[in-house]
Design an enzyme around this catalytic site. Structure first.
Site, PDB file in Angstrom:
ATOM      1  N   HIS A  80      -4.982  -3.537  -0.689  1.00  0.00           N
ATOM      2  CA  HIS A  80      -5.838  -4.332  -1.588  1.00  0.00           C
ATOM      3  C   HIS A  80      -6.610  -5.392  -0.795  1.00  0.00           C
ATOM      4  CE1 HIS A  80      -4.582  -2.520  -5.286  1.00  0.00           C
ATOM      5  NE2 HIS A  80      -3.327  -2.904  -5.191  1.00  0.00           N
ATOM      6  N   HIS A 118       0.823  -1.322   0.865  1.00  0.00           N
ATOM      7  CA  HIS A 118      -0.033  -1.129  -0.315  1.00  0.00           C
ATOM      8  C   HIS A 118      -0.785  -2.427  -0.649  1.00  0.00           C
ATOM      9  CE1 HIS A 118      -1.151   0.120  -4.457  1.00  0.00           C
ATOM     10  NE2 HIS A 118      -0.875  -1.144  -4.753  1.00  0.00           N
ATOM     11  N   GLU A 119      -0.070  -3.553  -0.614  1.00  0.00           N
ATOM     12  CA  GLU A 119      -0.730  -4.833  -0.918  1.00  0.00           C
ATOM     13  C   GLU A 119      -1.776  -5.157   0.156  1.00  0.00           C
ATOM     14  OE1 GLU A 119      -0.316  -5.623  -3.800  1.00  0.00           O
ATOM     15  OE2 GLU A 119       1.575  -4.623  -4.214  1.00  0.00           O
TER      16      GLU A 119
HETATM   17 ZN   LIG Z   1      -1.657  -2.328  -6.231  1.00  0.00          ZN
END
Ligand SMILES: [Zn+2]
Length: 232
Positions: free
Chosen positions: A107, A103-104
């Protein structure tokens, strides 16, 4: 005179609903996270290894993967171009850890691809902080002085902080959707592991939805309480 109004005012239920929604979302995240923290991924990669592999698979070479202390402190920092993974994610080979690490990286991919909502969100950070810090003092001073315009300005500032939380939602959902797709396509996770990671990331995203909903309810309450003040 000021305090009893807060305790007996029926719009206070809006705040309670917000608190309950937030508590439910947080409980759901804790349960899901705990459940899949105990499930080891078949690939055996740690969160850190998965993050490095995913970044490389996207041709992102200028982002560092770092370890930070704490629990659920994982984040991507666009200013320092770092994927920061918490102690429990960095060295863990669980489905939950790999999902959070991915998830990171999602980003980081948004940053590398100039994803518009991420840019808008970043631009709103100072405005939202300003709004969050000054809104309540202004509203309270406004009430004490009996001046409608200070209260209105306070509500306006509060709504900027709410706007920030709403813009956060597409950024979070998009990072998770990139993460799940990539974990699947790179074969880091296979079969039912993909769905398990998705449920961890969905539970995490729900906490952002709950926070935004709680803030919207607070804003609604402020408008209900003070929206007509000027006419007095
Ligand atoms: Zn996030």
């Amino acid at each position: 005179m000021f305090y009893p109004m807060y305790y007996f005012d029926p719009t206070y239920f809006l705040i309670l609903i917000g608190v309950l929604i937030s508590m439910a979302a947080s409980a759901k995240l804790n349960a899901t996270y705990q459940r899949y923290s105990a499930v080891r991924s078949r690939c055996g990669m740690t969160g850190e290894e998965a993050a490095r592999r995913l970044l490389m698979s996207q041709g992102i070479y200028d982002v560092q993967v770092r370890r930070v202390s704490g629990r659920l402190t994982d984040h991507y920092d666009p200013r320092t171009k770092t994927v920061n993974l918490s102690d429990t994610v960095y060295g863990s080979t669980s489905i939950a850890a790999i999902g959070v690490a991915a998830h990171e990286c999602g980003h980081a991919m948004q940053d590398a691809g100039d994803y518009a909502p991420l840019r808008i969100r970043a631009a709103l950070v100072p405005v939202a902080n300003f709004g969050a810090q000054l809104s309540w003092p202004l509203i309270i001073i406004g009430i004490l002085l009996g001046g409608g315009s200070l209260v209105s300005l306070g509500i306006l500032l509060f709504s900027l902080a709410v706007l920030f939380q709403i813009v956060t939602l597409p950024v979070e959902y998009n990072a998770s959707s990139r993460a799940v797709k990539l974990l699947d396509s790179t074969g880091i996770l296979v079969g039912q592991e993909v769905g398990q990671t998705r449920s961890v990331l969905n539970a995490a995203a729900l906490t952002y939805v709950a926070a935004a909903a709680a803030s919207l309810l607070q804003l609604l309450r402020l408008v209900l309480l003070f929206g007509n003040r000027r006419r007095d």
